[in-house]
Design a protein around this motif. Sequence first.
Motif, mmCIF file in Angstrom:
data_model
loop_
_atom_site.group_PDB
_atom_site.id
_atom_site.type_symbol
_atom_site.label_atom_id
_atom_site.label_comp_id
_atom_site.label_asym_id
_atom_site.label_seq_id
_atom_site.Cartn_x
_atom_site.Cartn_y
_atom_site.Cartn_z
ATOM 1 N N TYR A 1 0.504 -1.291 -0.081
ATOM 2 C CA TYR A 1 -0.064 0.065 0.066
ATOM 3 C C TYR A 1 0.897 1.265 -0.200
ATOM 4 O O TYR A 1 0.524 2.352 -0.741
ATOM 5 N N VAL B 1 2.400 1.773 -3.545
ATOM 6 C CA VAL B 1 1.152 2.265 -4.351
ATOM 7 C C VAL B 1 0.889 3.794 -4.055
ATOM 8 O O VAL B 1 0.715 4.673 -4.874
ATOM 9 N N TRP B 2 0.495 4.264 -2.704
ATOM 10 C CA TRP B 2 0.555 5.595 -2.492
ATOM 11 C C TRP B 2 1.883 6.532 -3.079
ATOM 12 O O TRP B 2 1.539 7.609 -3.624
ATOM 13 N N TRP C 1 3.558 5.744 -5.663
ATOM 14 C CA TRP C 1 3.305 5.915 -7.289
ATOM 15 C C TRP C 1 2.185 6.692 -7.548
ATOM 16 O O TRP C 1 2.193 7.593 -8.501
ATOM 17 N N LEU C 2 1.096 6.670 -6.712
ATOM 18 C CA LEU C 2 -0.100 7.764 -7.010
ATOM 19 C C LEU C 2 0.408 9.220 -6.851
ATOM 20 O O LEU C 2 0.126 10.024 -7.551
ATOM 21 N N LEU D 1 -3.515 5.681 -15.613
ATOM 22 C CA LEU D 1 -2.513 4.733 -14.741
ATOM 23 C C LEU D 1 -2.994 4.903 -13.051
ATOM 24 O O LEU D 1 -2.693 3.916 -12.548
ATOM 25 N N LYS D 2 -3.363 6.051 -12.689
ATOM 26 C CA LYS D 2 -3.851 6.131 -11.359
ATOM 27 C C LYS D 2 -4.969 5.307 -11.122
ATOM 28 O O LYS D 2 -5.111 4.633 -10.059
ATOM 29 N N LEU E 1 -4.189 1.693 -10.909
ATOM 30 C CA LEU E 1 -3.581 1.274 -9.528
ATOM 31 C C LEU E 1 -4.471 1.208 -8.516
ATOM 32 O O LEU E 1 -4.481 0.450 -7.518
ATOM 33 N N ALA F 1 -6.661 -1.917 -8.873
ATOM 34 C CA ALA F 1 -5.791 -3.212 -8.971
ATOM 35 C C ALA F 1 -5.698 -3.478 -7.437
ATOM 36 O O ALA F 1 -5.721 -4.502 -6.997
ATOM 37 N N VAL F 2 -5.115 -2.409 -6.656
ATOM 38 C CA VAL F 2 -4.573 -2.685 -5.464
ATOM 39 C C VAL F 2 -5.689 -2.401 -4.262
ATOM 40 O O VAL F 2 -6.136 -3.197 -3.549
#
Length: 123
Positions: free
Chosen positions: A30, A33-34, A36-37, A67-68, A71, A74-75
Motif C-alpha cells: 500500500y 502504491v501511495w 506511485w500515486l 495509470l492512477k 493502480l 488493482a490494489v
Amino acid sequence: MEGQIQPHVHAAVAPAAAHAKGQQHPIKLYLVVWAWLFVLSTCSYLVDYFGLHGSLRWSLILLFMVLKAGLIVAVFMHMAWERLALAYAILLPPVLVLVFVAIMVLESEYTHLLRVLFFATPS
C-alpha cells in the motif's frame, strides 16, 4: 488415527481457513502504491506547470489518469486478486467504451466533411 488430520487433508484445509479469516496484504504494498500515486499526480501537475498545450497535454493527462485509476482498482479495490471472470466483467466494458470512442474520433472528420458538403448553403 481417527483423531489426526492426514497431511494431504491438512494442506487442503489450511488455505481455506486462511481465506475464511480474510487475506492480509503487506503494508509495504500500500505504501508503494501511495508513492506511485503521488508521483503520477505530481507528473500530472507538472503538465500544467510547464504549460503544455494541445494533444500532448491531453494525452499526458489522460495517461496519468488511467495509470492512477488502474493502480487504485488493482490494489485498493483488490481486483488484482479477483477471479479472471470478475475482472473481465468490470474492466472489459470501459475498455470497449474507449474503443468505440476511438472509432468515433476516427470517423468524425468524415462525418464533418459530409455535413459540410450536403448542408452547405448554395452560393
